[in-house]
Scaffold this motif. Sequence first.
Motif, PDB file in Angstrom:
ATOM      1  N   LEU A  97       0.833  -1.203   0.000  1.00  0.00           N
ATOM      2  CA  LEU A  97       0.000   0.000   0.000  1.00  0.00           C
ATOM      3  C   LEU A  97       0.870   1.257   0.000  1.00  0.00           C
ATOM      4  O   LEU A  97       0.565   2.244  -0.687  1.00  0.00           O
ATOM      5  N   ILE A  98       1.965   1.223   0.768  1.00  0.00           N
ATOM      6  CA  ILE A  98       2.901   2.344   0.772  1.00  0.00           C
ATOM      7  C   ILE A  98       3.572   2.479  -0.598  1.00  0.00           C
ATOM      8  O   ILE A  98       3.846   3.583  -1.077  1.00  0.00           O
ATOM      9  N   LEU A  99       3.839   1.339  -1.256  1.00  0.00           N
ATOM     10  CA  LEU A  99       4.492   1.343  -2.568  1.00  0.00           C
ATOM     11  C   LEU A  99       3.576   1.888  -3.660  1.00  0.00           C
ATOM     12  O   LEU A  99       4.055   2.443  -4.654  1.00  0.00           O
ATOM     13  N   LEU A 100       2.269   1.782  -3.470  1.00  0.00           N
ATOM     14  CA  LEU A 100       1.304   2.111  -4.519  1.00  0.00           C
ATOM     15  C   LEU A 100       1.419   3.537  -5.053  1.00  0.00           C
ATOM     16  O   LEU A 100       1.441   3.732  -6.282  1.00  0.00           O
ATOM     17  N   PRO A 101       1.521   4.596  -4.221  1.00  0.00           N
ATOM     18  CA  PRO A 101       1.622   5.960  -4.779  1.00  0.00           C
ATOM     19  C   PRO A 101       2.836   6.143  -5.685  1.00  0.00           C
ATOM     20  O   PRO A 101       2.736   6.742  -6.760  1.00  0.00           O
ATOM     21  N   GLY A 102       3.997   5.631  -5.258  1.00  0.00           N
ATOM     22  CA  GLY A 102       5.189   5.733  -6.097  1.00  0.00           C
ATOM     23  C   GLY A 102       5.039   4.969  -7.400  1.00  0.00           C
ATOM     24  O   GLY A 102       5.450   5.447  -8.469  1.00  0.00           O
ATOM     25  N   LEU A 103       4.420   3.789  -7.326  1.00  0.00           N
ATOM     26  CA  LEU A 103       4.200   2.989  -8.530  1.00  0.00           C
ATOM     27  C   LEU A 103       3.255   3.696  -9.491  1.00  0.00           C
ATOM     28  O   LEU A 103       3.492   3.733 -10.717  1.00  0.00           O
ATOM     29  N   LEU A 104       2.188   4.273  -8.950  1.00  0.00           N
ATOM     30  CA  LEU A 104       1.234   5.010  -9.783  1.00  0.00           C
ATOM     31  C   LEU A 104       1.887   6.217 -10.440  1.00  0.00           C
ATOM     32  O   LEU A 104       1.604   6.541 -11.596  1.00  0.00           O
ATOM     33  N   TYR A 105       2.773   6.887  -9.695  1.00  0.00           N
ATOM     34  CA  TYR A 105       3.477   8.047 -10.261  1.00  0.00           C
ATOM     35  C   TYR A 105       4.262   7.648 -11.502  1.00  0.00           C
ATOM     36  O   TYR A 105       4.187   8.310 -12.546  1.00  0.00           O
ATOM     37  N   PHE A 106       5.023   6.560 -11.400  1.00  0.00           N
ATOM     38  CA  PHE A 106       5.833   6.139 -12.549  1.00  0.00           C
ATOM     39  C   PHE A 106       4.964   5.654 -13.702  1.00  0.00           C
ATOM     40  O   PHE A 106       5.278   5.905 -14.869  1.00  0.00           O
ATOM     41  N   VAL A 107       3.875   4.976 -13.397  1.00  0.00           N
ATOM     42  CA  VAL A 107       3.002   4.489 -14.462  1.00  0.00           C
ATOM     43  C   VAL A 107       2.340   5.650 -15.196  1.00  0.00           C
ATOM     44  O   VAL A 107       2.337   5.707 -16.434  1.00  0.00           O
ATOM     45  N   VAL A 108       1.800   6.600 -14.430  1.00  0.00           N
ATOM     46  CA  VAL A 108       1.025   7.699 -15.020  1.00  0.00           C
ATOM     47  C   VAL A 108       1.925   8.714 -15.721  1.00  0.00           C
ATOM     48  O   VAL A 108       1.632   9.172 -16.834  1.00  0.00           O
ATOM     49  N   PHE A 109       3.045   9.074 -15.081  1.00  0.00           N
ATOM     50  CA  PHE A 109       3.871  10.174 -15.599  1.00  0.00           C
ATOM     51  C   PHE A 109       5.101   9.719 -16.380  1.00  0.00           C
ATOM     52  O   PHE A 109       5.735  10.536 -17.046  1.00  0.00           O
ATOM     53  N   LYS A 110       5.447   8.438 -16.322  1.00  0.00           N
ATOM     54  CA  LYS A 110       6.641   7.957 -17.015  1.00  0.00           C
ATOM     55  C   LYS A 110       6.317   6.966 -18.140  1.00  0.00           C
ATOM     56  O   LYS A 110       6.844   7.087 -19.241  1.00  0.00           O
ATOM     57  N   VAL A 157       2.975   5.789 -19.264  1.00  0.00           N
ATOM     58  CA  VAL A 157       1.849   6.137 -20.138  1.00  0.00           C
ATOM     59  C   VAL A 157       2.237   7.172 -21.197  1.00  0.00           C
ATOM     60  O   VAL A 157       1.899   7.019 -22.377  1.00  0.00           O
ATOM     61  N   PRO A 158       3.006   8.239 -20.841  1.00  0.00           N
ATOM     62  CA  PRO A 158       3.396   9.212 -21.876  1.00  0.00           C
ATOM     63  C   PRO A 158       4.291   8.638 -22.972  1.00  0.00           C
ATOM     64  O   PRO A 158       4.458   9.276 -24.011  1.00  0.00           O
ATOM     65  N   MET A 159       4.877   7.449 -22.741  1.00  0.00           N
ATOM     66  CA  MET A 159       5.706   6.848 -23.786  1.00  0.00           C
ATOM     67  C   MET A 159       4.920   6.570 -25.067  1.00  0.00           C
ATOM     68  O   MET A 159       5.493   6.483 -26.150  1.00  0.00           O
ATOM     69  N   PHE A 160       3.605   6.436 -24.931  1.00  0.00           N
ATOM     70  CA  PHE A 160       2.768   6.251 -26.122  1.00  0.00           C
ATOM     71  C   PHE A 160       2.915   7.431 -27.081  1.00  0.00           C
ATOM     72  O   PHE A 160       2.818   7.284 -28.297  1.00  0.00           O
ATOM     73  N   GLY A 161       3.181   8.612 -26.516  1.00  0.00           N
ATOM     74  CA  GLY A 161       3.330   9.804 -27.333  1.00  0.00           C
ATOM     75  C   GLY A 161       4.584   9.816 -28.185  1.00  0.00           C
ATOM     76  O   GLY A 161       4.728  10.672 -29.072  1.00  0.00           O
ATOM     77  N   LEU A 162       5.501   8.848 -27.983  1.00  0.00           N
ATOM     78  CA  LEU A 162       6.707   8.788 -28.810  1.00  0.00           C
ATOM     79  C   LEU A 162       6.386   8.522 -30.267  1.00  0.00           C
ATOM     80  O   LEU A 162       7.204   8.816 -31.153  1.00  0.00           O
ATOM     81  N   ILE A 163       5.210   7.974 -30.519  1.00  0.00           N
ATOM     82  CA  ILE A 163       4.807   7.746 -31.907  1.00  0.00           C
ATOM     83  C   ILE A 163       4.755   9.053 -32.688  1.00  0.00           C
ATOM     84  O   ILE A 163       4.890   9.076 -33.920  1.00  0.00           O
ATOM     85  N   MET A 164       4.604  10.165 -31.971  1.00  0.00           N
ATOM     86  CA  MET A 164       4.562  11.478 -32.598  1.00  0.00           C
ATOM     87  C   MET A 164       5.848  11.772 -33.381  1.00  0.00           C
ATOM     88  O   MET A 164       5.832  12.480 -34.386  1.00  0.00           O
ATOM     89  N   ALA A 165       6.974  11.226 -32.910  1.00  0.00           N
ATOM     90  CA  ALA A 165       8.258  11.492 -33.559  1.00  0.00           C
ATOM     91  C   ALA A 165       8.327  10.889 -34.959  1.00  0.00           C
ATOM     92  O   ALA A 165       9.181  11.281 -35.760  1.00  0.00           O
ATOM     93  N   PHE A 166       7.438   9.954 -35.266  1.00  0.00           N
ATOM     94  CA  PHE A 166       7.438   9.290 -36.572  1.00  0.00           C
ATOM     95  C   PHE A 166       6.243   9.694 -37.424  1.00  0.00           C
ATOM     96  O   PHE A 166       5.926   9.039 -38.416  1.00  0.00           O
ATOM     97  N   GLU A 167       5.590  10.770 -37.016  1.00  0.00           N
ATOM     98  CA  GLU A 167       4.400  11.242 -37.732  1.00  0.00           C
ATOM     99  C   GLU A 167       4.523  12.728 -38.061  1.00  0.00           C
ATOM    100  O   GLU A 167       5.363  13.428 -37.504  1.00  0.00           O
ATOM    101  N   HIS A 168       3.644  13.185 -38.959  1.00  0.00           N
ATOM    102  CA  HIS A 168       3.398  14.616 -39.112  1.00  0.00           C
ATOM    103  C   HIS A 168       2.190  14.915 -38.218  1.00  0.00           C
ATOM    104  O   HIS A 168       1.052  14.970 -38.679  1.00  0.00           O
ATOM    105  N   TYR A 169       2.472  15.076 -36.933  1.00  0.00           N
ATOM    106  CA  TYR A 169       1.395  15.126 -35.952  1.00  0.00           C
ATOM    107  C   TYR A 169       0.528  16.363 -36.127  1.00  0.00           C
ATOM    108  O   TYR A 169       1.024  17.480 -36.253  1.00  0.00           O
ATOM    109  N   GLN A 170      -0.788  16.125 -36.148  1.00  0.00           N
ATOM    110  CA  GLN A 170      -1.780  17.195 -36.196  1.00  0.00           C
ATOM    111  C   GLN A 170      -2.693  17.047 -34.981  1.00  0.00           C
ATOM    112  O   GLN A 170      -3.328  15.999 -34.810  1.00  0.00           O
ATOM    113  N   PRO A 171      -2.747  18.059 -34.099  1.00  0.00           N
ATOM    114  CA  PRO A 171      -3.541  17.924 -32.872  1.00  0.00           C
ATOM    115  C   PRO A 171      -4.992  17.538 -33.116  1.00  0.00           C
ATOM    116  O   PRO A 171      -5.561  16.759 -32.341  1.00  0.00           O
ATOM    117  N   HIS A 172      -5.594  18.043 -34.198  1.00  0.00           N
ATOM    118  CA  HIS A 172      -7.007  17.744 -34.439  1.00  0.00           C
ATOM    119  C   HIS A 172      -7.223  16.329 -34.955  1.00  0.00           C
ATOM    120  O   HIS A 172      -8.337  15.813 -34.920  1.00  0.00           O
TER     121      HIS A 172
END
Length: 320
Positions: free
Chosen positions: A35-48, A50-65
């Motif tokens: 239970l004590i480990l959970l906040p730290g684990l959630l921090y890495f999952v959410v902020f470290k 999950v955002p890795m999915f956005g790396l696909i942007m580097a191989f695209e002509h990304y358009q926000p819309h």
Amino acid sequence: MKGQQAVRLQSNQERHSMKQALLLKDLIRDRWLYLILLPGLLYFVVFKYVPMFGLIMAFEHYQPHLGFLNSPWAGFKHFERFFTEPQFWMLFRNTILLAIYNLVFFFPLPIILALMLNEVRQKLFKRFAQTLLYLPHFVSWVVAVGIFYILFTTEGGIVNEFIARLGFEKIPFMLSEDWFRTMIVSQSIWKEAGWGTIIFLAALAGVDLQLYEAARMDGAGRWRQLWHITLPAIRSTIVILFILRLGSFLDTGFEHIFLMLNSMNREVGEVFDTYVYMKGLTQGQYSYSAAVGLFKSLVGLVLVLGANWAAKKFGEEGIY
């Protein structure tokens, strides 16, 4: 044969069930630790992670819309553009030089400070010195750069006024290309060196005092005790922190560099972090800036893997 297979299958199932029961028992027993480990684990999952999915942007002509999944594919075009940019070698040189200066001049200082504080026998003075060393860490970079500006500016700065009183010409520390890297490293040392001593002081607290007593009985002085007992005791900590430091080798600190940049020192001060900000946020070239950021991360990954491999070759534990 069928009977033996059935017995073997039943035995495997029983072992599997036993392992599951033991795992469940351990989870229930250590539930509060998890239970004590959970906040730290959630921090890495959410902020470290999950955002890795956005790396696909580097191989695209990304358009926000259009979003990540519907933006047109670009392949390695952004990387090709980055490596052929006239600014690439300037950015690479500036980033590498600042990273090396920080590694050479900044990294050893917390170790030296920790060793010096460990030798202090007056507890009151030791605590006072530690407090003074820790305090700058809690000052924001905006305030830190402002303090240095007040001290080193040519228009009433204390340092330049002192230089003028000695009969010399004032030095434009904050505008000069020659002094830019010196100022950056000096500010990093002033702000973070004291805070970095905490880990090394904690490692030094675990050294067996009987080793020092035995060394003194053998006639070893302070320097020999330091060289043969203290440093070997914290060597693994130094190696691990060095490897972790290499992981952020190209992260020279956006906020710090950005606050120190001006039109007079941009040629030596522009680094990958400020370049990403300029291209990504001010000019809206999201895919291109993501490609630059991915390049930085890959370089850090290679350095960590290489340093960890070298550490294990020399008999150290490494980070994994």
